[in-house]
Design a protein around this motif. Sequence first.
Motif, PDB file in Angstrom:
ATOM      1  N   THR A  52       0.723  -0.950  -0.259  1.00 25.02           N
ATOM      2  CA  THR A  52       0.214   0.258  -0.245  1.00 25.02           C
ATOM      3  C   THR A  52       1.293   1.558   0.353  1.00 25.02           C
ATOM      4  O   THR A  52       1.632   1.165   0.144  1.00 25.02           O
ATOM      5  CB  THR A  52      -0.557   0.136   1.840  1.00 25.02           C
ATOM      6  OG1 THR A  52       0.050   0.156   2.779  1.00 25.02           O
ATOM      7  CG2 THR A  52      -1.693  -1.397   1.388  1.00 25.02           C
ATOM      8  N   LEU A  72      -4.365   4.255  -0.585  1.00 29.05           N
ATOM      9  CA  LEU A  72      -4.957   4.670   0.745  1.00 29.05           C
ATOM     10  C   LEU A  72      -5.202   6.012   0.840  1.00 29.05           C
ATOM     11  O   LEU A  72      -4.288   6.617   0.272  1.00 29.05           O
ATOM     12  CB  LEU A  72      -4.070   4.096   2.344  1.00 29.05           C
ATOM     13  CG  LEU A  72      -3.751   2.988   2.058  1.00 29.05           C
ATOM     14  CD1 LEU A  72      -3.131   2.716   2.930  1.00 29.05           C
ATOM     15  CD2 LEU A  72      -4.280   1.663   1.952  1.00 29.05           C
ATOM     16  N   LEU A 127      -7.813   0.117   4.058  1.00 27.64           N
ATOM     17  CA  LEU A 127      -6.831  -1.040   4.604  1.00 27.64           C
ATOM     18  C   LEU A 127      -7.631  -2.527   4.804  1.00 27.64           C
ATOM     19  O   LEU A 127      -7.084  -3.354   4.299  1.00 27.64           O
ATOM     20  CB  LEU A 127      -5.842  -0.927   5.134  1.00 27.64           C
ATOM     21  CG  LEU A 127      -4.308  -1.866   5.642  1.00 27.64           C
ATOM     22  CD1 LEU A 127      -4.162  -2.451   4.877  1.00 27.64           C
ATOM     23  CD2 LEU A 127      -3.921  -1.127   6.954  1.00 27.64           C
ATOM     24  N   VAL A 136       2.345  -8.185   3.876  1.00 30.02           N
ATOM     25  CA  VAL A 136       1.471  -6.258   3.646  1.00 30.02           C
ATOM     26  C   VAL A 136       2.267  -5.964   4.274  1.00 30.02           C
ATOM     27  O   VAL A 136       3.265  -5.531   5.481  1.00 30.02           O
ATOM     28  CB  VAL A 136       0.282  -6.490   4.524  1.00 30.02           C
ATOM     29  CG1 VAL A 136      -0.319  -4.975   4.106  1.00 30.02           C
ATOM     30  CG2 VAL A 136      -0.811  -7.377   4.436  1.00 30.02           C
ATOM     31  N   CYS A 190       3.080  -2.228   4.387  1.00 28.28           N
ATOM     32  CA  CYS A 190       2.808  -1.038   3.736  1.00 28.28           C
ATOM     33  C   CYS A 190       3.290   0.937   3.993  1.00 28.28           C
ATOM     34  O   CYS A 190       4.741   0.510   4.477  1.00 28.28           O
ATOM     35  CB  CYS A 190       1.661  -0.343   5.306  1.00 28.28           C
ATOM     36  SG  CYS A 190       0.309  -1.057   5.067  1.00 28.28           S
ATOM     37  N   CYS A 243       0.585   8.248   8.508  1.00 25.60           N
ATOM     38  CA  CYS A 243       1.818   6.400   8.437  1.00 25.60           C
ATOM     39  C   CYS A 243       0.794   5.632   9.523  1.00 25.60           C
ATOM     40  O   CYS A 243       0.940   4.295   9.933  1.00 25.60           O
ATOM     41  CB  CYS A 243       2.764   6.912   8.396  1.00 25.60           C
ATOM     42  SG  CYS A 243       2.733   7.644   6.207  1.00 25.60           S
ATOM     43  N   THR A 246      -1.820   4.076  10.534  1.00 28.07           N
ATOM     44  CA  THR A 246      -2.173   3.069   9.309  1.00 28.07           C
ATOM     45  C   THR A 246      -1.302   1.731   9.886  1.00 28.07           C
ATOM     46  O   THR A 246      -1.848   0.351   9.556  1.00 28.07           O
ATOM     47  CB  THR A 246      -1.798   3.345   7.987  1.00 28.07           C
ATOM     48  OG1 THR A 246      -2.735   4.094   7.431  1.00 28.07           O
ATOM     49  CG2 THR A 246      -2.039   2.335   7.136  1.00 28.07           C
ATOM     50  N   LEU A 267      -3.377  -1.710  11.066  1.00 28.52           N
ATOM     51  CA  LEU A 267      -2.089  -2.792  10.374  1.00 28.52           C
ATOM     52  C   LEU A 267      -2.112  -3.844  11.230  1.00 28.52           C
ATOM     53  O   LEU A 267      -2.648  -5.025  11.103  1.00 28.52           O
ATOM     54  CB  LEU A 267      -0.923  -2.473   9.057  1.00 28.52           C
ATOM     55  CG  LEU A 267      -0.350  -4.412   8.778  1.00 28.52           C
ATOM     56  CD1 LEU A 267      -1.651  -4.614   8.044  1.00 28.52           C
ATOM     57  CD2 LEU A 267       1.047  -3.642   7.946  1.00 28.52           C
ATOM     58  N   PHE A 274       5.225  -1.339   8.175  1.00 28.21           N
ATOM     59  CA  PHE A 274       5.512  -0.554   8.024  1.00 28.21           C
ATOM     60  C   PHE A 274       6.532   0.599   7.528  1.00 28.21           C
ATOM     61  O   PHE A 274       8.359  -0.158   7.781  1.00 28.21           O
ATOM     62  CB  PHE A 274       4.435   1.193   8.686  1.00 28.21           C
ATOM     63  CG  PHE A 274       4.286   1.825   7.406  1.00 28.21           C
ATOM     64  CD1 PHE A 274       3.073   2.315   6.976  1.00 28.21           C
ATOM     65  CD2 PHE A 274       4.972   3.272   7.409  1.00 28.21           C
ATOM     66  CE1 PHE A 274       2.508   3.261   6.826  1.00 28.21           C
ATOM     67  CE2 PHE A 274       4.447   4.091   6.816  1.00 28.21           C
ATOM     68  CZ  PHE A 274       3.186   4.034   6.357  1.00 28.21           C
TER      69      PHE A 274
END
Length: 222
Positions: free
Chosen positions: A5, A41, A52, A64, A66, A142, A145, A149, A163
């Motif tokens: 993402t 996003l 998400l 995942v 991000c 950030c 998110t 997550l 991330f």
Amino acid sequence: MILLTGFEPFGGQPMNPSWAAALSARDLLRAEGFAVEAAELPCVFGAAGSVLRNALGGLEPELVVCIGQAGGRGRVSLERVAINCDDAPIPDNAGNRPVDREVVPAGPAAYFTSLPIKAALLAVESAGVPAEVSQTAGTYVCNHTFYTLMHELATRPGVRGGFVHVPFAPDQVEQGSAVPSLPVAAMAAAIAAVVRTSVSQPSQPSGVIQPADVALAAGSLH
């Protein structure tokens, strides 16, 4: 399935290199045979988490990553920890500016990444891209998110995530400026290296300080 993402532009910027890097890394990895999807996003508290969660539910990925923009940083930053705090220094793209608000009411104070960030650090540096382990993802969208997550993955055994922050792209920085930047192609190479490394490591539960990783000092004094 791997999910990458990135974010839409924010803060008056004409682009967000995180989304460009996600798309480019997706294409690199697909060319190597990986099943990868990318989702953009919104830079909006709450909405970013909703998009998400929808992507997680629709794709059911096993990994995942991000990606977000950290303007002013000069290296690709592998984030270690997400905290349960929204504290916005500027409004998001919908005008929201939460202060000292929990991402998830009554949720844990923090979650650690479940990516092997030390091994990934070595892989990114081996690809010729400057990188670091970061101890803070900030308190803006950030981190919001990232926390969302990891909170979601806490109920999805075997699914790993984390991330990564990327610097400005050169087009975002005035020529001759001292503000650091990095080509999107280098960012994409770094993300691809993180994915390859993560796929090669055994799965570990979310929330441990050191998932299957290498012993490497990459902390900070402040």
